[in-house]
Design a protein around this motif. Structure first.
Motif, short mmCIF file in Angstrom:
data_model
loop_
_atom_site.label_atom_id
_atom_site.label_comp_id
_atom_site.label_asym_id
_atom_site.label_seq_id
_atom_site.Cartn_x
_atom_site.Cartn_y
_atom_site.Cartn_z
N ALA A 124 24.91 6.55 0.91
CA ALA A 124 24.32 7.09 2.15
C ALA A 124 22.81 7.18 2.01
O ALA A 124 22.21 8.24 2.19
CB ALA A 124 24.92 8.46 2.46
N PRO A 125 22.15 6.05 1.69
CA PRO A 125 20.71 6.12 1.37
C PRO A 125 19.83 6.58 2.53
O PRO A 125 18.90 7.36 2.33
CB PRO A 125 20.38 4.68 0.96
N VAL A 126 20.12 6.11 3.74
CA VAL A 126 19.27 6.49 4.87
C VAL A 126 19.34 8.00 5.10
O VAL A 126 18.32 8.67 5.31
CB VAL A 126 19.67 5.73 6.14
N ARG A 127 20.57 8.53 5.06
CA ARG A 127 20.73 9.98 5.22
C ARG A 127 20.07 10.72 4.07
O ARG A 127 19.50 11.81 4.25
CB ARG A 127 22.22 10.32 5.28
N LEU A 128 20.16 10.17 2.88
CA LEU A 128 19.57 10.81 1.70
C LEU A 128 18.08 11.03 1.89
O LEU A 128 17.57 12.13 1.63
CB LEU A 128 19.82 9.95 0.46
N PHE A 129 17.36 10.00 2.36
CA PHE A 129 15.92 10.12 2.49
C PHE A 129 15.56 11.18 3.54
O PHE A 129 14.60 11.93 3.37
CB PHE A 129 15.29 8.78 2.82
N LYS A 130 16.35 11.23 4.61
CA LYS A 130 16.11 12.25 5.64
C LYS A 130 16.35 13.65 5.07
O LYS A 130 15.55 14.57 5.29
CB LYS A 130 17.03 12.01 6.84
N THR A 131 17.44 13.82 4.33
CA THR A 131 17.78 15.13 3.77
C THR A 131 16.75 15.55 2.72
O THR A 131 16.37 16.72 2.66
CB THR A 131 19.18 15.10 3.13
N MET A 132 16.30 14.60 1.90
CA MET A 132 15.33 14.94 0.86
C MET A 132 14.00 15.37 1.48
O MET A 132 13.32 16.25 0.96
CB MET A 132 15.10 13.74 -0.06
N GLU A 179 11.19 2.71 1.57
CA GLU A 179 9.76 2.51 1.83
C GLU A 179 9.37 3.05 3.19
O GLU A 179 8.32 3.68 3.35
CB GLU A 179 9.43 1.02 1.72
N ARG A 180 10.23 2.82 4.18
CA ARG A 180 9.94 3.31 5.52
C ARG A 180 9.89 4.84 5.53
O ARG A 180 9.06 5.43 6.21
CB ARG A 180 11.00 2.80 6.50
N ALA A 181 10.76 5.47 4.75
CA ALA A 181 10.77 6.93 4.68
C ALA A 181 9.51 7.47 4.04
O ALA A 181 9.11 8.62 4.31
CB ALA A 181 12.00 7.40 3.90
N CYS A 182 8.85 6.65 3.20
CA CYS A 182 7.66 7.10 2.46
C CYS A 182 6.35 6.65 3.08
O CYS A 182 5.29 6.87 2.49
CB CYS A 182 7.73 6.60 1.01
N ARG A 183 6.40 6.00 4.25
CA ARG A 183 5.16 5.39 4.74
C ARG A 183 4.11 6.42 5.16
O ARG A 183 2.93 6.11 5.15
CB ARG A 183 5.45 4.42 5.89
N ALA A 237 6.29 11.31 2.05
CA ALA A 237 6.50 10.85 0.67
C ALA A 237 6.47 12.04 -0.29
O ALA A 237 7.27 12.13 -1.22
CB ALA A 237 5.44 9.82 0.29
N ASN A 238 5.53 12.96 -0.06
CA ASN A 238 5.46 14.16 -0.91
C ASN A 238 6.74 14.98 -0.82
O ASN A 238 7.26 15.47 -1.83
CB ASN A 238 4.27 15.03 -0.49
N LEU A 239 7.23 15.14 0.41
CA LEU A 239 8.45 15.93 0.60
C LEU A 239 9.64 15.28 -0.09
O LEU A 239 10.49 15.97 -0.67
CB LEU A 239 8.73 16.10 2.10
N ILE A 240 9.72 13.96 -0.02
CA ILE A 240 10.82 13.25 -0.67
C ILE A 240 10.72 13.40 -2.19
O ILE A 240 11.74 13.50 -2.89
CB ILE A 240 10.84 11.77 -0.24
N VAL A 241 9.51 13.43 -2.71
CA VAL A 241 9.33 13.70 -4.14
C VAL A 241 9.93 15.06 -4.50
O VAL A 241 10.70 15.18 -5.46
CB VAL A 241 7.83 13.67 -4.53
N PHE A 242 9.58 16.08 -3.71
CA PHE A 242 10.08 17.44 -4.00
C PHE A 242 11.61 17.49 -3.88
O PHE A 242 12.29 18.09 -4.70
CB PHE A 242 9.47 18.44 -3.03
N THR A 292 0.79 -1.24 0.00
CA THR A 292 0.00 0.00 0.00
C THR A 292 0.82 1.28 0.00
O THR A 292 0.29 2.34 -0.37
CB THR A 292 -0.93 0.03 1.23
N ILE A 293 2.07 1.26 0.42
CA ILE A 293 2.84 2.51 0.51
C ILE A 293 3.08 3.08 -0.89
O ILE A 293 3.52 2.38 -1.80
CB ILE A 293 4.18 2.28 1.24
N ASP A 294 2.75 4.36 -1.03
CA ASP A 294 2.86 5.05 -2.31
C ASP A 294 4.10 5.94 -2.29
O ASP A 294 4.19 6.86 -1.50
CB ASP A 294 1.59 5.88 -2.53
N TYR A 295 5.05 5.67 -3.19
CA TYR A 295 6.29 6.45 -3.25
C TYR A 295 6.13 7.75 -4.03
O TYR A 295 7.07 8.55 -4.09
CB TYR A 295 7.41 5.64 -3.91
N GLY A 296 4.97 7.96 -4.64
CA GLY A 296 4.81 9.13 -5.50
C GLY A 296 5.79 9.07 -6.67
O GLY A 296 6.08 8.00 -7.20
#
Length: 564
Positions: A244-252, A210-214, A219-224, A176-180
């Motif tokens: 550095a994927p985990v940090r990337l999702f936080k920064t995005m 996926e956890r970052a987008c739940r 998820a919208n912010l990560i899209v931007f 169900t999680i939508d990554y946009g």
């Protein structure tokens, strides 16, 4: 007659009339059955099947698309609608709607012809999935086709990335999680000859993604954020995803808080700094580490150097050349993460410069992000929020209730007992989730969290985030929270008094709030109406309400609460 004048056959026009008749529509708008092009093959049965499975009545629209999109009739014929669930069928058809929204008609037809060639590949993948997982693939496919900018490379990209999309729709990944559009923003940065890199990424990276987008707002912010990185510096987006994927999702998520053009401008500035412009690979290791240390210190970051290397540079320790090189390698391996941390530090420096509230509280940082997201939109709401934050910095009153416009509103509504409306009620209810406290929120920073707490469109990144500010500024609106024994918000409701002095109760969020908790809100609302000696608005055929804005200039009214 108009259709005939454009060489549209009687057969095609009559097929449209037939589909209108069976669609159940009762209002015929003239333009609905007007066609500019003819179509020799109208798959009436396939249209009926598609609408039936999707649970929609877009019969005439699909008839129209048969002429506007050459090959669409074949696509309808070949789709095995009986193997789709309703949600996936709707999403599958929405892909067609996105084509019709394309303003550049030449590009539309060019992209449509590519889509016809790759349609069957995704179609087979979708119907191979369990029904409950189909919609996720349909959504990802829709965003992929819509978001891939280079039409000429779309076909090859679809072939390359469809297996990865399919994998992300299977366990252990959520259905169900939508990554946009964040997925396509990321993978689009990989050159064709290097795609194996991302296709071979460990599942753990995608689990973190996926956890970052739940939460939908995140998820919208990560899209931007990923879009900004994609357009300004695709190489560094790739590098960060790999190292550095985990940090990337936080920064995005943080970067995505900045609105539109300001975010792009910010990224264009940052990409010119030494963090990104310097060629670290050609520098001698020791020189690179010393520069890394200096930049980290200037950005307020912790030292990236191992302790023994720092002591060596400080003249407190002797190290062999091999030891020095080994420690330098460790330090430089932290560069991808450090770049992102530096980007975060620059973000806070820019948005917090006028206020110096970063260290005030988590909710204050949230308010700063909210202000950054309003830049260029709903500027009056932004002005009110900016004034509030300036008052915090200056140590001035944070109470807007005494503002002349709010006082004028109270004067126009003498039935509203100001003290009772301001304080509300405090009630504790026992539930299967423990004791819950229901009360109005007085902390202005907490009021601004009303959307983010429940992942609604009023949170930072939500389409109506500006509306949260109205609930802070206007005297006719109150935020009611239900908190558990740990103080955590489990649900919230917006209450308002309209121009006819009715208590208007809006929906309880999040949408999946258990019925028992919703019942507690309902009891609270009824008791509050009695306490205020005001009628509660009831939705009926002839009823209406008017909740005005007072200090705020914009506010989103999503309709009264219609309890199940």
């Amino acid at each position: 007659m108009r259709n005939l004048s454009k060489n549209v056959s009687v057969k095609y026009s009559l097929a449209g009339c037939l589909l209108f008749e069976v669609s159940g529509e009762t209002e015929l708008r003239g333009y609905v059955l007007i066609a500019d092009k003819d179509c020799k093959d109208v798959p009436v049965e396939a249209i009926a099947k598609a609408c039936d499975v999707a649970g929609i009545s877009s019969w005439v629209s699909l008839w129209n698309y048969c002429a506007d999109l050459p090959g669409f009739s074949r696509l309808l014929h070949e789709t095995r609608w009986e193997q789709f669930n309703q949600e996936a069928a709707r999403t599958w058809l929405s892909i067609i709607y996105s084509f019709m929204g394309e303003e550049n008609k030449n590009q539309l037809q060019e992209k449509w012809q590519v889509y016809l060639k790759i349609f069957c590949v995704c179609h087979e993948a979708l119907i191979a999935l369990p029904l409950e997982r189909q919609n996720k693939l349909a959504l990802m496919w829709s965003r992929f086709v819509e978001g891939w900018d280079d039409v000429l490379s779309l076909s090859k990209a679809a072939q390359d990335f469809l297996p990865l999309i399919y994998k992300l729709c299977l366990p252990p990944f959520s259905s169900t999680i939508d990554y946009g559009h964040s997925f396509v923003n990321i993978v689009e940065t990989w050159p064709e000859n290097e795609r194996q890199e991302i296709l071979n990424l460990d599942n753990l990276v995608w689990r973190h993604f996926e956890r970052a987008c739940r939460r939908q707002d995140n998820a919208n912010l990560i899209v931007f954020g990923t879009y900004a990185f994609n357009t300004v510096s695709p190489f560094f987006l790739r590098n960060s995803m790999l190292h550095a994927p985990v940090r990337l999702f936080k920064t995005m998520r943080l970067l995505g808080s900045m609105a539109g053009e300001r975010r792009q401008s910010f990224m264009r500035t940052q990409i010119k700094t030494e963090w990104f412009s310097m060629d670290w690979n050609v520098m001698p290791p020791q020189a690179a580490c010393l520069r890394l240390l200096a930049l980290s210190s200037a950005a307020g970051l912790d030292s990236p150097l191992p302790r023994r290397l720092r002591e060596y540079f400080d003249g407190q320790l002797d190290l062999s050349l091999l030891q020095i090189l080994r420690h330098c390698k460790v330090a430089l391996s932290r560069l991808p993460s450090l770049r992102l941390q530096a980007l975060e530090a620059a973000f806070w420096k820019e948005v917090d410069a006028p206020f110096r509230l970063h260290d005030h509280s988590a909710s204050a940082r949230h308010a700063l992000r909210l202000l950054a997201s309003l830049n260029g939109r709903f500027t009056q709401n932004r002005k009110g929020l900016r004034r509030f934050l300036s008052n915090v910095t200056a140590g001035n009153s944070l109470n807007f209730l005494d503002h002349p416009l709010n006082l004028r509103w109270y004067a126009k509504h003498p039935r509203v007992q100001r003290h009772f409306w301001h304080t509300g009620l405090k009630r504790t209810v026992h539930s299967a989730w423990g004791d819950l406290s229901l009360a109005f929120e007085y902390d202005p920073f907490e009021i601004l969290m009303m959307g983010t707490y429940v992942d609604s469109c009023l949170g930072v990144g939500g389409i109506c985030d500006y509306s949260t500010v109205a609930c802070l500024l206007d005297a006719n609106k109150q935020v009611l929270y239900a908190r558990n024994s740990y103080g955590k918000v489990v649900a919230r409701q917006l209450l308002a008094i309209d121009e006819a002095d009715q208590l208007v109760c809006f929906a309880v969020y999040p949408e999946n709030t258990p019925q028992e908790i919703k019942a507690a809100f309902k009891s609270y609302d009824l008791e509050l109406a009695v306490h205020l000696s005001l009628p509660m608005y009831q939705e009926k055929a002839d009823s209406s309400y008017d909740v005005t804005t007072i200090l705020a200039q914009s506010w989103w009214d999503d309709g009264p609460w219609l309890e199940e």
